[in-house]
Design a protein around this motif. Structure first.
Motif, PDB file in Angstrom:
ATOM      1  N   LYS A 193       0.839  -1.209   0.000  1.00 46.21           N
ATOM      2  CA  LYS A 193       0.000   0.000   0.000  1.00 46.21           C
ATOM      3  C   LYS A 193       0.872   1.256   0.000  1.00 46.21           C
ATOM      4  O   LYS A 193       0.580   2.235  -0.687  1.00 46.21           O
ATOM      5  N   GLU A 194       1.962   1.203   0.751  1.00 43.06           N
ATOM      6  CA  GLU A 194       2.864   2.355   0.817  1.00 43.06           C
ATOM      7  C   GLU A 194       3.524   2.618  -0.534  1.00 43.06           C
ATOM      8  O   GLU A 194       3.648   3.765  -0.981  1.00 43.06           O
ATOM      9  N   ILE A 195       3.945   1.528  -1.189  1.00 42.06           N
ATOM     10  CA  ILE A 195       4.563   1.678  -2.511  1.00 42.06           C
ATOM     11  C   ILE A 195       3.540   2.250  -3.492  1.00 42.06           C
ATOM     12  O   ILE A 195       3.852   3.118  -4.322  1.00 42.06           O
ATOM     13  N   ASN A 196       2.277   1.807  -3.354  1.00 44.57           N
ATOM     14  CA  ASN A 196       1.236   2.277  -4.273  1.00 44.57           C
ATOM     15  C   ASN A 196       0.769   3.696  -3.977  1.00 44.57           C
ATOM     16  O   ASN A 196       0.127   4.323  -4.819  1.00 44.57           O
ATOM     17  N   ALA A 197       1.063   4.199  -2.767  1.00 40.27           N
ATOM     18  CA  ALA A 197       0.681   5.583  -2.446  1.00 40.27           C
ATOM     19  C   ALA A 197       1.693   6.583  -2.995  1.00 40.27           C
ATOM     20  O   ALA A 197       1.477   7.792  -2.938  1.00 40.27           O
ATOM     21  N   HIS A 198       2.822   6.082  -3.518  1.00 39.60           N
ATOM     22  CA  HIS A 198       3.849   6.919  -4.146  1.00 39.60           C
ATOM     23  C   HIS A 198       3.567   7.060  -5.646  1.00 39.60           C
ATOM     24  O   HIS A 198       2.709   6.376  -6.197  1.00 39.60           O
ATOM     25  N   GLY A 199       4.365   7.901  -6.300  1.00 38.39           N
ATOM     26  CA  GLY A 199       4.348   7.954  -7.755  1.00 38.39           C
ATOM     27  C   GLY A 199       3.637   9.174  -8.307  1.00 38.39           C
ATOM     28  O   GLY A 199       3.842  10.301  -7.837  1.00 38.39           O
ATOM     29  N   VAL A 200       2.808   8.918  -9.301  1.00 43.35           N
ATOM     30  CA  VAL A 200       2.199   9.996 -10.094  1.00 43.35           C
ATOM     31  C   VAL A 200       0.748   9.615 -10.368  1.00 43.35           C
ATOM     32  O   VAL A 200       0.427   8.430 -10.496  1.00 43.35           O
ATOM     33  N   SER A 201      -0.125  10.628 -10.444  1.00 44.60           N
ATOM     34  CA  SER A 201      -1.500  10.397 -10.896  1.00 44.60           C
ATOM     35  C   SER A 201      -1.763  11.210 -12.152  1.00 44.60           C
ATOM     36  O   SER A 201      -1.351  12.373 -12.247  1.00 44.60           O
ATOM     37  N   VAL A 202      -2.453  10.595 -13.103  1.00 36.11           N
ATOM     38  CA  VAL A 202      -2.975  11.302 -14.279  1.00 36.11           C
ATOM     39  C   VAL A 202      -4.492  11.338 -14.099  1.00 36.11           C
ATOM     40  O   VAL A 202      -5.126  10.281 -13.997  1.00 36.11           O
ATOM     41  N   VAL A 203      -5.051  12.533 -14.024  1.00 34.62           N
ATOM     42  CA  VAL A 203      -6.463  12.692 -13.671  1.00 34.62           C
ATOM     43  C   VAL A 203      -7.167  13.506 -14.760  1.00 34.62           C
ATOM     44  O   VAL A 203      -6.802  14.670 -14.990  1.00 34.62           O
ATOM     45  N   GLU A 204      -8.156  12.901 -15.418  1.00 36.34           N
ATOM     46  CA  GLU A 204      -8.901  13.670 -16.426  1.00 36.34           C
ATOM     47  C   GLU A 204      -9.954  14.508 -15.706  1.00 36.34           C
ATOM     48  O   GLU A 204     -10.787  13.976 -14.961  1.00 36.34           O
ATOM     49  N   VAL A 205      -9.908  15.794 -15.904  1.00 36.19           N
ATOM     50  CA  VAL A 205     -10.777  16.720 -15.162  1.00 36.19           C
ATOM     51  C   VAL A 205     -11.524  17.627 -16.138  1.00 36.19           C
ATOM     52  O   VAL A 205     -11.041  17.927 -17.234  1.00 36.19           O
ATOM     53  N   ARG A 206     -12.723  18.025 -15.719  1.00 36.65           N
ATOM     54  CA  ARG A 206     -13.517  18.932 -16.570  1.00 36.65           C
ATOM     55  C   ARG A 206     -14.233  19.963 -15.702  1.00 36.65           C
ATOM     56  O   ARG A 206     -14.665  19.656 -14.604  1.00 36.65           O
ATOM     57  N   ARG A 207     -14.328  21.153 -16.252  1.00 37.64           N
ATOM     58  CA  ARG A 207     -15.049  22.221 -15.557  1.00 37.64           C
ATOM     59  C   ARG A 207     -16.484  22.240 -16.063  1.00 37.64           C
ATOM     60  O   ARG A 207     -16.715  22.310 -17.281  1.00 37.64           O
ATOM     61  N   GLY A 208     -17.437  22.172 -15.141  1.00 37.47           N
ATOM     62  CA  GLY A 208     -18.845  22.180 -15.517  1.00 37.47           C
ATOM     63  C   GLY A 208     -19.340  23.586 -15.785  1.00 37.47           C
ATOM     64  O   GLY A 208     -18.617  24.575 -15.617  1.00 37.47           O
ATOM     65  N   LEU A 209     -20.615  23.673 -16.208  1.00 37.77           N
ATOM     66  CA  LEU A 209     -21.177  24.974 -16.567  1.00 37.77           C
ATOM     67  C   LEU A 209     -21.208  25.915 -15.363  1.00 37.77           C
ATOM     68  O   LEU A 209     -21.069  27.125 -15.510  1.00 37.77           O
ATOM     69  N   ALA A 210     -21.397  25.347 -14.180  1.00 41.29           N
ATOM     70  CA  ALA A 210     -21.438  26.190 -12.979  1.00 41.29           C
ATOM     71  C   ALA A 210     -20.033  26.527 -12.476  1.00 41.29           C
ATOM     72  O   ALA A 210     -19.887  27.215 -11.474  1.00 41.29           O
ATOM     73  N   GLY A 211     -19.024  26.036 -13.173  1.00 41.08           N
ATOM     74  CA  GLY A 211     -17.658  26.401 -12.819  1.00 41.08           C
ATOM     75  C   GLY A 211     -16.919  25.390 -11.971  1.00 41.08           C
ATOM     76  O   GLY A 211     -15.724  25.533 -11.744  1.00 41.08           O
ATOM     77  N   GLN A 212     -17.625  24.339 -11.476  1.00 43.39           N
ATOM     78  CA  GLN A 212     -16.930  23.388 -10.601  1.00 43.39           C
ATOM     79  C   GLN A 212     -16.174  22.368 -11.441  1.00 43.39           C
ATOM     80  O   GLN A 212     -16.671  21.893 -12.461  1.00 43.39           O
ATOM     81  N   TRP A 213     -15.021  21.980 -10.931  1.00 45.87           N
ATOM     82  CA  TRP A 213     -14.230  20.947 -11.581  1.00 45.87           C
ATOM     83  C   TRP A 213     -14.605  19.577 -11.013  1.00 45.87           C
ATOM     84  O   TRP A 213     -14.881  19.448  -9.821  1.00 45.87           O
ATOM     85  N   SER A 214     -14.593  18.561 -11.895  1.00 48.70           N
ATOM     86  CA  SER A 214     -14.826  17.203 -11.413  1.00 48.70           C
ATOM     87  C   SER A 214     -13.897  16.237 -12.134  1.00 48.70           C
ATOM     88  O   SER A 214     -13.346  16.546 -13.204  1.00 48.70           O
ATOM     89  N   VAL A 215     -13.714  15.068 -11.529  1.00 43.14           N
ATOM     90  CA  VAL A 215     -12.902  14.003 -12.120  1.00 43.14           C
ATOM     91  C   VAL A 215     -13.809  13.179 -13.033  1.00 43.14           C
ATOM     92  O   VAL A 215     -14.903  12.779 -12.625  1.00 43.14           O
ATOM     93  N   LEU A 216     -13.357  12.921 -14.251  1.00 43.29           N
ATOM     94  CA  LEU A 216     -14.139  12.090 -15.162  1.00 43.29           C
ATOM     95  C   LEU A 216     -13.694  10.638 -15.031  1.00 43.29           C
ATOM     96  O   LEU A 216     -12.495  10.369 -14.911  1.00 43.29           O
ATOM     97  N   PRO A 217     -14.645   9.702 -15.075  1.00 43.18           N
ATOM     98  CA  PRO A 217     -14.227   8.307 -15.223  1.00 43.18           C
ATOM     99  C   PRO A 217     -13.634   8.184 -16.626  1.00 43.18           C
ATOM    100  O   PRO A 217     -14.298   8.543 -17.601  1.00 43.18           O
ATOM    101  N   SER A 218     -12.408   7.777 -16.737  1.00 49.58           N
ATOM    102  CA  SER A 218     -11.748   7.856 -18.041  1.00 49.58           C
ATOM    103  C   SER A 218     -10.668   6.799 -18.159  1.00 49.58           C
ATOM    104  O   SER A 218      -9.976   6.492 -17.176  1.00 49.58           O
ATOM    105  N   ALA A 219     -10.507   6.282 -19.368  1.00 56.36           N
ATOM    106  CA  ALA A 219      -9.425   5.334 -19.610  1.00 56.36           C
ATOM    107  C   ALA A 219      -8.067   6.021 -19.541  1.00 56.36           C
ATOM    108  O   ALA A 219      -7.030   5.357 -19.472  1.00 56.36           O
ATOM    109  N   ARG A 220      -8.060   7.345 -19.574  1.00 58.88           N
ATOM    110  CA  ARG A 220      -6.784   8.064 -19.468  1.00 58.88           C
ATOM    111  C   ARG A 220      -6.325   8.192 -18.017  1.00 58.88           C
ATOM    112  O   ARG A 220      -5.159   8.470 -17.765  1.00 58.88           O
ATOM    113  N   ASN A 221      -7.253   8.058 -17.064  1.00 59.71           N
ATOM    114  CA  ASN A 221      -6.825   8.130 -15.656  1.00 59.71           C
ATOM    115  C   ASN A 221      -5.790   7.037 -15.404  1.00 59.71           C
ATOM    116  O   ASN A 221      -5.936   5.910 -15.880  1.00 59.71           O
ATOM    117  N   ARG A 222      -4.783   7.384 -14.652  1.00 60.24           N
ATOM    118  CA  ARG A 222      -3.703   6.406 -14.474  1.00 60.24           C
ATOM    119  C   ARG A 222      -2.991   6.633 -13.153  1.00 60.24           C
ATOM    120  O   ARG A 222      -2.808   7.777 -12.735  1.00 60.24           O
TER     121      ARG A 222
END
Ligand code: FEO
Ligand code: CA
Ligand code: CA
Length: 667
Positions: A193-222
């Motif tokens: 778990k400790e090894i997996n808590a290290h590293g890098v995240s790739v997060v696909e994000v989008r800003r909605g019409l009201a201005g809030q950002w959210s994470v998209l379920p995406s095959a690009r997330n890594r």
């Protein structure tokens, strides 16, 4: 404090490494007159008399670079370009920003990201596999890639946010800290778990019409972790010193660790930098080879991952056990200390360790502006006490649309020597360079090939005669005039002041800057000056040549970033007594206007947190800032911060989204 709390406190430090530069190459001792002048000034005796702020740097007029004139013409122009009221220092357990701005926590540690999108469990009971599908701990360097970046687009509503997870707070990662048996780690699940808590995240994000950002379920997330398969590129690929039981050829590696600051390439990839990696390894050998001893490898590792049996853990034990390097992990630490290139748009791609960029405690990597038909140039600091600043110049020329990571495989690595007359030299660490060859001969040191030079980058820099610096952290390039700025966060072990590091010791840190001469980033010569000395009102010099004030006093500058309009954003990483009982409040982020010398505090972070990592959308309406290790030193039974989730909840590193309440550009 439970027994486990106590054991955790003993076993796990805060991650910074002890100094390991015992070379005899001097601080700039021969240049005593300039040193004496700056020592006095830095002592707070004659603040303002030092003409290094708001004035032309040596070499600017002779270089006759048009960009230089911005600095010369308007050093004392007082038009405010910082239209916000400075935030006061505070020890509140929250994010404080100026009136008219909003700060919202986003993607904290444990946010579901891939696979089964496992929900974050507040009691630390997520599994190792869950953690591999969630955001890691301890957010640091970060970049926003517009979703259309590969088509050179500037979409500000939708993109990939890529960020590092530098290290971990073991007591908070598990239900009740680490399980220890006779002082040794005993749970493979916990360590995974400790090894997996290290590293890098790739997060696909989008800003909605009201201005809030959210994470998209995406095959690009890594999630890239401390165990993700990687390739080794550049001159050290296949080197005998990289051969391990896992990779007898010395070409493949597993994982990236202690990813601090970052970079991003002109061709749209992300660079993550391995900083305090030496502490992840242990060696019982009394006679450590130079490629381990010069990096401070010790007999005990920080987290004890090497205590466990099985190949995935034994690799953290660098003791010579077998007849050959291909049968043990004596060389595993040589797989770390590199800069790793990741293509965020290709989730199946294998990250590559780019060895031509050198091996040290890489903080980050910052590129000079690129030009078609010219080599690329980038800079990286080695964040340890009395270590160095480096520059890389590619062999091949940059060709927009055609260049890729191979530009980072063939080139020359240089290290900086800052002379007391305001000039400086880039010293090549190149086995074919006559000056370097002569220095090696004089030092009685030999390298078999360039791969060995790079694996021993620190030693090569010692031999070349580099200037020992006060812990180089982030760099940034001023878009107005091409000057390169670097933070030097502090140095408690400096015993001799020099012109570029004028305080001995240096508890508060400073910011240095330079301009390459001959209108060429690939130049071997530069002119430098100090931008500011951080500290209290009684011991500081601000960018305007005056002592800092209640609106902008800071210590331990670390994160650094220029926005497109030439404002410099400075983030702090104070720790210990400086953070808890000094006059600076919690860690903070400030904005400087180099053209006027103005400097104002823009943000104060929560208790016990570092403010680090910064990225903006192209429209500059969203700023992403990372808050790392809130409540540092917390245990489940003693929460020193409860940001961002509130009372009773474990603190979590998170990104903060900063916007203006009226939705306009941030500044
Ligand atoms: Fe990870 Fe040098 O800060
Ligand atoms: Ca840092
Ligand atoms: Ca730091």
């Amino acid at each position: 404090m439970s027994p486990n709390d106590k054991a955790n406190e003993l076993l796990f430090g805060n991650g910074d490494e002890l100094p390991s530069n015992h070379s005899t190459n001097p601080h700039i001792t021969e240049l005593s007159s300039a040193i004496g002048r700056r020592q006095v000034l830095a002592g707070g005796v004659a603040l303002g008399a030092l003409a290094f702020l708001g004035s032309a740097m040596p070499g600017i007029t002779e270089a006759a670079e048009p960009a230089a004139h911005g600095l010369q013409k308007a050093p004392f122009k007082r038009r405010s370009k910082l239209p916000f009221s400075a935030v006061a220092t505070t020890r509140a357990d929250t994010i404080t920003v100026p009136a008219g701005y909003r700060a919202t926590a986003f993607i904290p540690w444990g946010t579901p990201l891939t696979g089964g999108y496992p929900a974050y469990l507040e009691d630390g009971s997520n599994s190792a596999q869950d953690q591999a599908e969630q955001l890691g701990m301890h957010h640091d360097g970060m970049h926003f890639f517009p979703i259309d970046a590969q088509q050179r687009g500037k979409n500000s509503q939708h993109g990939l946010l890529v960020l590092n997870h530098e290290y971990i707070d073991v007591p908070l990662l598990h239900p009740n800290g680490a399980t220890l048996v006779a002082g040794k780690r005993s749970s493979a699940e916990e360590v995974r778990k400790e090894i997996n808590a290290h590293g890098v995240s790739v997060v696909e994000v989008r800003r909605g019409l009201a201005g809030q950002w959210s994470v998209l379920p995406s095959a690009r997330n890594r999630r890239i972790t401390g165990a993700t398969p990687m390739q080794i590129g550049g001159p050290a690929r296949g080197h005998a010193l990289l051969q391990t039981r896992h990779s007898p050829q010395g070409t493949a590696s597993r994982g990236t660790l202690n990813n601090c600051s970052n970079g991003f390439t002109p061709w749209g990839t992300y660079l993550t930098c391995e900083e305090n990696w030496a502490g992840y390894f242990a060696s019982a050998d009394a006679d450590l080879p130079r490629e381990l001893s010069r990096y401070g490898l010790r007999s005990n590792s920080r987290y004890g991952w090497d205590h466990l049996a099985g190949d995935e853990f034994e690799r953290f034990n660098a003791t010579r056990k077998a007849a050959t390097a291909q049968d043990d992990y004596r060389n595993e630490p040589n797989h770390f200390g590199w800069i790793v290139e990741i293509d965020p748009f290709a989730p199946e791609s294998t990250p590559v360790k780019r060895t031509a960029l050198g091996r040290f405690a890489h903080e980050g990597l910052v590129f000079a502006p690129v030009k078609a038909g010219r080599p690329i140039v980038c800079y990286s600091g080695d964040d340890s006490q009395n270590e160095y600043i480096y520059k890389y110049v590619s062999r091949d020329k940059y060709r927009p649309g055609r260049s890729d990571g191979r530009l980072l495989d063939e080139g020359t690595l240089y290290v900086a020597r800052f002379d007391a007359n305001g000039k400086g030299q880039w010293l090549a660490l190149d086995i074919h360079d006559p000056q370097f060859q002569a220095a090696c001969t004089a030092a009685g040191v030999s390298f078999a090939d360039q791969g060995e030079v790079l694996i021993n980058t620190r030693l090569a820099a010692d031999i070349a005669g580099a200037t020992k610096m006060d812990r180089p952290e982030w760099g940034a390039v001023n878009p107005d005039n091409g000057e390169v700025y670097f933070t030097l966060t502090n140095n408690s072990s400096r015993t001799t002041a020099d012109a570029a590091n004028p305080r001995s010791p240096n508890p508060y840190g400073h910011i240095i800057r330079w301009r390459e001469l001959s209108k060429n980033y690939a130049s071997r010569h530069f002119a430098w000056s100090l931008f500011m000395l951080a500290g209290t009102e009684a011991d500081s010099i601000g960018p305007n040549g005056q002592p800092l004030t209640a609106d902008n006093r800071l210590a331990s500058p670390d994160g650094l970033w220029f926005d497109e309009e030439g404002r410099l954003w400075i983030q702090t990483d104070m720790s210990g007594s400086q953070l808890n009982s000094g006059p600076f409040g919690n860690n903070q982020m400030l904005v400087a206007e180099p053209r006027t010398g103005e400097l104002k505090r823009f943000l104060v972070g929560p208790l016990g947190a570092e403010v680090t990592g910064i990225a903006a959308t192209p429209d500059f309406r969203t700023l992403f800032v990372n808050i790392q290790h809130p409540g540092e030193g917390s245990t489940p039974n003693n929460l020193l911060s409860t940001w961002p989730d509130g009372p009773g909840k474990r603190p979590r590193s998170a990104t903060v989204i900063i916007t203006r309440e009226d939705g306009r550009r941030l500044l």
